[in-house]
Design a protein around this motif. Structure first.
Motif, PDB file in Angstrom:
ATOM      1  N   GLU A 195     -27.500  28.012 -33.916  1.00 33.70           N
ATOM      2  CA  GLU A 195     -28.472  27.588 -34.935  1.00 33.70           C
ATOM      3  C   GLU A 195     -29.056  28.814 -35.650  1.00 33.70           C
ATOM      4  N   ALA A 196     -29.332  29.850 -34.844  1.00 32.43           N
ATOM      5  CA  ALA A 196     -29.913  31.069 -35.427  1.00 32.43           C
ATOM      6  C   ALA A 196     -28.925  31.724 -36.391  1.00 32.43           C
ATOM      7  N   GLN A 197     -27.638  31.706 -36.032  1.00 33.36           N
ATOM      8  CA  GLN A 197     -26.635  32.324 -36.910  1.00 33.36           C
ATOM      9  C   GLN A 197     -26.492  31.530 -38.213  1.00 33.36           C
ATOM     10  N   ALA A 198     -26.538  30.221 -38.116  1.00 33.33           N
ATOM     11  CA  ALA A 198     -26.464  29.386 -39.328  1.00 33.33           C
ATOM     12  C   ALA A 198     -27.685  29.659 -40.207  1.00 33.33           C
ATOM     13  N   PHE A 199     -28.837  29.800 -39.559  1.00 35.55           N
ATOM     14  CA  PHE A 199     -30.077  30.102 -40.275  1.00 35.55           C
ATOM     15  C   PHE A 199     -29.943  31.451 -40.994  1.00 35.55           C
ATOM     16  N   GLU A 200     -29.377  32.437 -40.304  1.00 32.84           N
ATOM     17  CA  GLU A 200     -29.227  33.773 -40.891  1.00 32.84           C
ATOM     18  C   GLU A 200     -28.241  33.766 -42.055  1.00 32.84           C
ATOM     19  N   ASP A 201     -27.151  33.021 -41.911  1.00 35.52           N
ATOM     20  CA  ASP A 201     -26.188  32.913 -43.017  1.00 35.52           C
ATOM     21  C   ASP A 201     -26.879  32.319 -44.251  1.00 35.52           C
ATOM     22  N   TYR A 202     -27.733  31.332 -44.002  1.00 36.61           N
ATOM     23  CA  TYR A 202     -28.474  30.715 -45.112  1.00 36.61           C
ATOM     24  C   TYR A 202     -29.398  31.759 -45.774  1.00 36.61           C
ATOM     25  N   CYS A 203     -30.013  32.597 -44.950  1.00 33.96           N
ATOM     26  CA  CYS A 203     -30.914  33.643 -45.477  1.00 33.96           C
ATOM     27  C   CYS A 203     -30.152  34.600 -46.399  1.00 33.96           C
ATOM     28  N   LEU A 204     -28.926  34.933 -46.017  1.00 35.97           N
ATOM     29  CA  LEU A 204     -28.167  35.879 -46.842  1.00 35.97           C
ATOM     30  C   LEU A 204     -27.832  35.289 -48.215  1.00 35.97           C
ATOM     31  N   GLU A 205     -27.723  33.989 -48.253  1.00 36.60           N
ATOM     32  CA  GLU A 205     -27.405  33.360 -49.542  1.00 36.60           C
ATOM     33  C   GLU A 205     -28.659  32.974 -50.316  1.00 36.60           C
ATOM     34  N   ASN A 206     -29.815  33.135 -49.700  1.00 36.14           N
ATOM     35  CA  ASN A 206     -31.075  32.750 -50.351  1.00 36.14           C
ATOM     36  C   ASN A 206     -32.122  33.846 -50.156  1.00 36.14           C
ATOM     37  N   PRO A 207     -32.052  34.892 -50.976  1.00 34.37           N
ATOM     38  CA  PRO A 207     -32.917  36.056 -50.761  1.00 34.37           C
ATOM     39  C   PRO A 207     -34.419  35.744 -50.781  1.00 34.37           C
ATOM     40  N   GLU A 208     -34.812  34.797 -51.635  1.00 34.14           N
ATOM     41  CA  GLU A 208     -36.260  34.509 -51.701  1.00 34.14           C
ATOM     42  C   GLU A 208     -36.717  33.843 -50.407  1.00 34.14           C
ATOM     43  N   PHE A 209     -35.890  32.963 -49.895  1.00 38.32           N
ATOM     44  CA  PHE A 209     -36.195  32.317 -48.614  1.00 38.32           C
ATOM     45  C   PHE A 209     -36.242  33.380 -47.500  1.00 38.32           C
ATOM     46  N   ALA A 210     -35.276  34.317 -47.568  1.00 42.23           N
ATOM     47  CA  ALA A 210     -35.230  35.383 -46.553  1.00 42.23           C
ATOM     48  C   ALA A 210     -36.511  36.209 -46.582  1.00 42.23           C
ATOM     49  N   ARG A 211     -37.034  36.463 -47.786  1.00 50.72           N
ATOM     50  CA  ARG A 211     -38.292  37.239 -47.880  1.00 50.72           C
ATOM     51  C   ARG A 211     -39.418  36.506 -47.166  1.00 50.72           C
ATOM     52  N   GLN A 212     -39.448  35.183 -47.362  1.00 40.23           N
ATOM     53  CA  GLN A 212     -40.470  34.356 -46.703  1.00 40.23           C
ATOM     54  C   GLN A 212     -40.340  34.487 -45.175  1.00 40.23           C
ATOM     55  N   VAL A 213     -39.121  34.470 -44.697  1.00 37.26           N
ATOM     56  CA  VAL A 213     -38.889  34.601 -43.248  1.00 37.26           C
ATOM     57  C   VAL A 213     -39.327  35.993 -42.780  1.00 37.26           C
ATOM     58  N   GLU A 214     -39.020  36.988 -43.593  1.00 40.68           N
ATOM     59  CA  GLU A 214     -39.353  38.357 -43.183  1.00 40.68           C
ATOM     60  C   GLU A 214     -40.869  38.554 -43.081  1.00 40.68           C
ATOM     61  N   TYR A 215     -41.612  37.945 -44.004  1.00 38.04           N
ATOM     62  CA  TYR A 215     -43.075  38.052 -43.906  1.00 38.04           C
ATOM     63  C   TYR A 215     -43.564  37.441 -42.592  1.00 38.04           C
ATOM     64  N   GLU A 216     -42.939  36.327 -42.212  1.00 35.15           N
ATOM     65  CA  GLU A 216     -43.324  35.677 -40.956  1.00 35.15           C
ATOM     66  C   GLU A 216     -42.991  36.599 -39.770  1.00 35.15           C
ATOM     67  N   GLN A 217     -41.815  37.228 -39.832  1.00 37.02           N
ATOM     68  CA  GLN A 217     -41.427  38.155 -38.750  1.00 37.02           C
ATOM     69  C   GLN A 217     -42.399  39.338 -38.693  1.00 37.02           C
ATOM     70  N   ARG A 218     -42.764  39.835 -39.864  1.00 40.41           N
ATOM     71  CA  ARG A 218     -43.642  41.019 -39.896  1.00 40.41           C
ATOM     72  C   ARG A 218     -45.065  40.670 -39.457  1.00 40.41           C
ATOM     73  N   LEU A 219     -45.506  39.443 -39.783  1.00 45.87           N
ATOM     74  CA  LEU A 219     -46.828  39.012 -39.337  1.00 45.87           C
ATOM     75  C   LEU A 219     -46.862  38.957 -37.809  1.00 45.87           C
ATOM     76  N   LYS A 220     -45.823  38.371 -37.233  1.00 47.66           N
ATOM     77  CA  LYS A 220     -45.757  38.271 -35.762  1.00 47.66           C
ATOM     78  C   LYS A 220     -45.679  39.674 -35.144  1.00 47.66           C
ATOM     79  N   ALA A 221     -44.821  40.516 -35.728  1.00 47.37           N
ATOM     80  CA  ALA A 221     -44.660  41.873 -35.181  1.00 47.37           C
ATOM     81  C   ALA A 221     -45.952  42.684 -35.344  1.00 47.37           C
TER      82      ALA A 221
END
Lengths: 197, 209
Positions: B18-44
């Motif tokens: 599931e995580a790999q499918a999610f990541e593949d989706y992120c690579l094709e959707n840069p704006e969505f990936a940015r949203q995910v990255e903010y969430e990762q950075r907030l947690k970190a």
């Protein structure tokens, strides 16, 4: 920003179109950062390094022999990143099991290492700013429970006597503000500090 | 893809497939990936802040601290304005860090900085006015800021000079000029950031002997 299909990017890069390489970087970099952040355990330097290495490998491959299915360029880039992350992890493991005390001493010398700033300081600074701004102590505790303690929403709502709607609203506000702080920071604050000093 | 899925991915609750499918989706959707990255950075970021102490998550804001900060800001602004409006009161040194154009004079010395994984030693800055080529992946349509940081002992960072609105020379290089004569001996880092993007800066270390 318009998404350019992998097939088109592959073809243009093969033909030597430099703007297509920039386009590829712009398109894939955010996703690669997400993927590699999960695999680099908070090592900010390694993350940056692997993102760059992945993009360089993909670009070089497209400039040269190309890939089997250009339509699946994103999946190829993702798999390249995963492979690099695994290789990096193995290398780190080997280094851990084959410790050379002399080498360890060399690495500990702060004047020689270029990877001293390994963690994401910007995110930590933005979190500190966010925590200072949050008016309700409950909101700060909510963030801690959710992101640090990994409690689920239901448990947090019960503990803090919050409705789910109020929880989602507060969390969404905190996320928005965190993003805003990071975007605002840029170099503006650093420039101001240099001027003041 | 929705926020709940982002939360599950960031919390590590998705299966590997599931995580790999999610990541593949992120690579094709840069704006969505940015949203995910903010969430990762907030947690970190939260984890990093909590590593020191969790007190910041619990304590109430201190009104006096804010008043002092506001007073200090006003004073700083007055001092800055005084210096800006009275140029005769200060000597203007030549810039330590400057933009590099074809016509910019330099001493012929140059340094190439790139991120090298696993490298334990930093390159050395040559003497004089040095042409520094930063090798990385740059977006030609964006401007970049460059900060020259001196890395003090105990991980303290002292920003020596900053430069903004720089355009990369190519998708893989950005060139600046550093006046080595004005730098004390020690370790330094050039922090390069894509402006108005929220993306993290890239750090390129070097040493001045």
């Amino acid at each position: 920003m318009e998404f350019v299909p992998g097939g088109e990017l592959s073809r243009r890069i093969r033909q030597g179109d430099v703007s297509a390489e920039s386009e590829l970087i712009r398109q894939f970099e955010p996703g690669l950062r997400v993927l590699l952040r999960r695999r680099t355990g908070g090592d900010h330097g390694l993350l940056q390094d692997l993102v760059q290495e992945t993009l360089l490998i993909v670009i070089q491959r497209l400039r040269g022999e190309g890939i089997d299915d250009p339509q699946k360029l994103a999946a190829f880039a993702a798999q390249t990143a995963r492979n690099l992350a695994i290789a990096s992890l193995r290398k780190a493991e080997r280094q851990r099991t084959d410790v050379d005390s002399e080498a360890t001493d060399r690495k500990a010398d702060p004047t020689q290492s270029v990877d001293r700033i390994a963690s994401d300081h910007e995110a930590a600074l933005a979190v500190r700013a966010l925590l200072r701004e949050l008016p309700q102590p409950r909101d700060r505790l909510m963030l801690k429970r959710f992101y640090l303690d990994d409690h689920d929403k239901e448990t947090i709502c019960q503990e803090l006597d919050l409705s789910e709607a109020a929880f989602n609203q507060a969390l969404s506000r905190a996320r928005r503000r965190f993003r805003q702080i990071l975007e605002e920071r840029g170099f503006a604050k650093r420039d101001l500090l240099s001027l003041g000093l | 893809m929705n926020q709940e899925l982002i939360e599950q991915y960031v919390a590590g609750r998705l299966s590997e497939s599931e995580a790999q499918a999610f990541e593949d989706y992120c690579l094709e959707n840069p704006e969505f990936a940015r949203q995910v990255e903010y969430e990762q950075r907030l947690k970190a970021g939260i984890a990093q802040v909590a590593r020191g102490s969790t007190a910041e998550f619990i304590r109430a804001p201190h009104p006096l601290r804010w008043s002092l900060a506001a007073a200090a800001s006003v004073l700083l602004a007055f001092v800055a304005m005084f210096y800006l409006w009275n140029p005769g009161t200060r000597a203007v040194p030549p810039p330590i860090l400057a933009a590099m154009t074809d016509s910019t004079p330099h001493d012929g010395n140059s340094l190439r900085l790139a991120l090298v994984r696993g490298s334990d030693t930093a390159p050395t800055l040559p003497p004089g006015m040095v042409r520094v080529e930063i090798v990385g992946l740059f977006d030609l349509e964006h401007q970049y800021s460059v900060a020259l940081d001196r890395l003090e002992q105990d991980r303290k960072i002292d920003t020596v000079a900053t430069l903004s609105d720089q355009r990369p020379n190519s998708p893989v290089s950005l060139v600046v000029l550093i006046d080595s004569r004005q730098l004390r001996a020690g370790p330094y880092s050039l922090r390069v950031r894509k402006q108005a993007s929220g993306e993290e800066a890239l750090d390129f270390g070097f040493v001045k002997n």
